[in-house]
Design an enzyme around this catalytic site. Structure first.
Site, PDB file in Angstrom:
ATOM      1  CB  VAL A  22      50.728  83.198  93.490  1.00 34.70           C
ATOM      2  CG1 VAL A  22      51.841  82.566  92.674  1.00 34.70           C
ATOM      3  CG2 VAL A  22      49.526  83.493  92.597  1.00 34.70           C
ATOM      4  NE  ARG A  46      38.218  89.196 104.507  1.00 34.70           N
ATOM      5  CZ  ARG A  46      39.141  89.944 105.073  1.00 34.70           C
ATOM      6  NH1 ARG A  46      40.094  90.476 104.368  1.00 34.70           N
ATOM      7  NH2 ARG A  46      39.140  90.165 106.382  1.00 34.70           N
ATOM      8  CG  HIS A 121      44.758  86.562 113.809  1.00 35.42           C
ATOM      9  ND1 HIS A 121      43.700  87.413 114.009  1.00 35.42           N
ATOM     10  CD2 HIS A 121      44.195  85.355 113.536  1.00 35.42           C
ATOM     11  CE1 HIS A 121      42.568  86.749 113.868  1.00 35.42           C
ATOM     12  NE2 HIS A 121      42.842  85.493 113.598  1.00 35.42           N
ATOM     13  CD  GLU A 140      43.648  89.391 110.455  1.00 36.08           C
ATOM     14  OE1 GLU A 140      43.544  89.968 111.545  1.00 36.08           O
ATOM     15  OE2 GLU A 140      42.671  88.897 109.845  1.00 36.08           O
ATOM     16  CB  ALA A 152      36.530  80.431 112.702  1.00 37.10           C
ATOM     17  CB  THR A 153      33.273  78.697 108.740  1.00 38.19           C
ATOM     18  OG1 THR A 153      34.655  78.706 108.382  1.00 38.19           O
ATOM     19  CG2 THR A 153      32.440  79.015 107.528  1.00 38.19           C
TER      20      THR A 153
HETATM   21  P1  0O2 Z   1      35.792  89.535 108.998  1.00 35.63           P
HETATM   22  O1  0O2 Z   1      34.404  89.570 108.523  1.00 35.63           O
HETATM   23  O2  0O2 Z   1      36.341  88.158 109.090  1.00 35.63           O
HETATM   24  O3  0O2 Z   1      36.696  90.443 108.218  1.00 35.63           O
HETATM   25  P2  0O2 Z   1      41.584  94.229 117.756  1.00 35.63           P
HETATM   26  O4  0O2 Z   1      41.947  95.525 117.090  1.00 35.63           O
HETATM   27  O5  0O2 Z   1      42.742  93.318 117.994  1.00 35.63           O
HETATM   28  O6  0O2 Z   1      40.739  94.382 118.976  1.00 35.63           O
HETATM   29  P3  0O2 Z   1      40.632  93.064 115.311  1.00 35.63           P
HETATM   30  O7  0O2 Z   1      41.266  94.083 114.437  1.00 35.63           O
HETATM   31  O8  0O2 Z   1      39.247  92.655 114.953  1.00 35.63           O
HETATM   32  O9  0O2 Z   1      40.556  93.500 116.810  1.00 35.63           O
HETATM   33  O10 0O2 Z   1      41.646  91.865 115.346  1.00 35.63           O
HETATM   34  P4  0O2 Z   1      41.417  90.352 115.675  1.00 35.63           P
HETATM   35  O11 0O2 Z   1      40.777  90.131 116.989  1.00 35.63           O
HETATM   36  O12 0O2 Z   1      42.768  89.751 115.479  1.00 35.63           O
HETATM   37  O13 0O2 Z   1      40.353  89.853 114.575  1.00 35.63           O
HETATM   38  C1  0O2 Z   1      40.598  89.974 113.225  1.00 35.63           C
HETATM   39  C2  0O2 Z   1      39.799  88.931 112.472  1.00 35.63           C
HETATM   40  O14 0O2 Z   1      39.912  87.656 113.122  1.00 35.63           O
HETATM   41  C3  0O2 Z   1      38.297  89.162 112.416  1.00 35.63           C
HETATM   42  O15 0O2 Z   1      37.995  90.070 111.418  1.00 35.63           O
HETATM   43  C4  0O2 Z   1      37.782  87.762 112.139  1.00 35.63           C
HETATM   44  O16 0O2 Z   1      38.046  87.375 110.794  1.00 35.63           O
HETATM   45  C5  0O2 Z   1      38.693  86.938 113.030  1.00 35.63           C
HETATM   46  N1  0O2 Z   1      38.091  86.805 114.372  1.00 35.63           N
HETATM   47  C6  0O2 Z   1      38.491  87.417 115.483  1.00 35.63           C
HETATM   48  N2  0O2 Z   1      37.717  87.054 116.528  1.00 35.63           N
HETATM   49  C7  0O2 Z   1      36.805  86.180 116.049  1.00 35.63           C
HETATM   50  C8  0O2 Z   1      35.720  85.422 116.650  1.00 35.63           C
HETATM   51  O17 0O2 Z   1      35.445  85.499 117.839  1.00 35.63           O
HETATM   52  N3  0O2 Z   1      35.021  84.609 115.815  1.00 35.63           N
HETATM   53  C9  0O2 Z   1      35.280  84.494 114.479  1.00 35.63           C
HETATM   54  N4  0O2 Z   1      34.526  83.676 113.745  1.00 35.63           N
HETATM   55  N5  0O2 Z   1      36.287  85.199 113.897  1.00 35.63           N
HETATM   56  C10 0O2 Z   1      37.041  86.024 114.659  1.00 35.63           C
HETATM   57  P5  0O2 Z   1      36.618  90.853 111.428  1.00 35.63           P
HETATM   58  O18 0O2 Z   1      36.841  92.213 110.852  1.00 35.63           O
HETATM   59  O19 0O2 Z   1      36.016  90.844 112.791  1.00 35.63           O
HETATM   60  O20 0O2 Z   1      35.679  90.054 110.506  1.00 35.63           O
END
Ligand code: 0O2
Length: 267
Positions: A22, A46, A121, A140, A152-153
């Site tokens: 919002v 989400r 991020h 986040e 990314a998607t």
């Molecule tokens: P989902 O399904 O999106 O929730 P770290 O502790 O820093 O090593 P962390 O906590 O995974 O790792 O942090 P990071 O790297 O900042 O990534 C957090 C989220 O960023 C991910 O959540 C993804 O949404 C996105 N992300 C990071 N790296 C990639 C990538 O290589 N490709 C894509 N498509 N998205 C990425 P989740 O939990 O992995 O997934």
């Protein structure tokens, strides 16, 4: 932690996601209402699915009782921008806010991930009011361009499909398309001023038309019908010319007419 407690545990995260969506949508609308270009194009959010939380906890060796303290992206908000420059504007906007504090930030744009992933991020600490009192939780915020989001998607669904076994040819294609996305973002940035101008005039025109139509509708209640029909016809004539200056003049004249009637009705 009992599995049946999941819903209660996730409630404050859902509230934080809702509130932040919002708030960011409000910023976007405020820019647009003021006739200014908004660095925010879209906002989504989400709460991480329970299965993804458990999978991440397992992958990172996090104890199930310590999940809410150790997994920082249970609540996630994504801000989509049109241009890379806008991302850094949004980061500044977030840093100036008093309702959240920055816990950490990662600039995967200046320093892209090995996969090719780019995004900015920020983990913020955000307070919500729950039935059990105030609670501060991590959220986040991912900030990225439309093009970065597209990549990314697609990559995320391929990761889901192949898990650890992504074929080398697919990985290579993804790397190539990540490079193409960088070029696309750069190209878009080079025409940013022109695109912003065009979008600004579009929003200004839309707001002006809405004001004019509002005024005409109000005049129907107080003015002579024949006069209002004449005003309406004049509006349609000018509208068809697509001349923004003429439309602006007409809108100002109509404001004066409407103010005149308003003053009369107050007498
Ligand atoms: P989902 O399904 O999106 O929730 P770290 O502790 O820093 O090593 P962390 O906590 O995974 O790792 O942090 P990071 O790297 O900042 O990534 C957090 C989220 O960023 C991910 O959540 C993804 O949404 C996105 N992300 C990071 N790296 C990639 C990538 O290589 N490709 C894509 N498509 N998205 C990425 P989740 O939990 O992995 O997934």
């Amino acid at each position: 932690m009992k599995i049946q407690l999941w819903r209660e545990i996730l409630e404050p995260y859902a509230l934080a996601v809702e509130e932040l969506q919002v708030k960011f949508n409000h910023i976007m609308m405020a820019y647009r209402r003021a006739g200014q270009y908004s660095p925010i194009e879209q906002v989504t959010g989400r709460v991480k699915r329970i299965s993804s939380i458990l999978e991440k906890a397992q992958r990172k060796g996090i104890d199930i009782d310590n999940i809410s303290g150790k997994i920082e992206d249970i609540a996630g908000v994504r801000i989509i921008c049109q241009f890379v420059e806008d991302i850094y504007k949004v980061v500044e906007l977030i840093k100036k806010r008093k309702d959240m504090t920055i816990k950490s930030e990662k600039d995967y744009i200046a320093c892209k991930k090995d996969s090719g992933y780019r995004s900015y991020h920020i983990i913020v600490r955000y307070s919500v009011e729950t039935v059990n009192g105030p609670m501060t939780i991590p959220v986040e915020i991912q900030i990225r361009t439309l093009a970065m989001n597209f990549w990314a998607t697609v990559e995320h669904s391929l990761q889901y499909k192949y898990k650890e076994n992504m074929p080398e040819r697919v990985r290579e294609r993804l790397h190539k398309s990540a490079e193409a996305i960088i070029v696309l973002d750069q190209e878009m940035s080079s025409v940013r001023d022109e695109i912003m101008d065009a979008q600004n005039s579009f929003h200004i025109k839309a707001m002006m038309i809405s004001d004019i139509l509002n005024n005409i509708q109000n005049l129907y209640k107080v003015a002579n019908k024949r006069e209002v029909i004449k005003i309406q016809d004049e509006f349609f004539r000018i509208y068809k010319t697509e001349d923004l200056e003429q439309l602006e003049r007409f809108s100002k004249e109509l404001d004066i007419i409407a103010e005149g009637y308003q003053a009369q009705s107050l007498r």
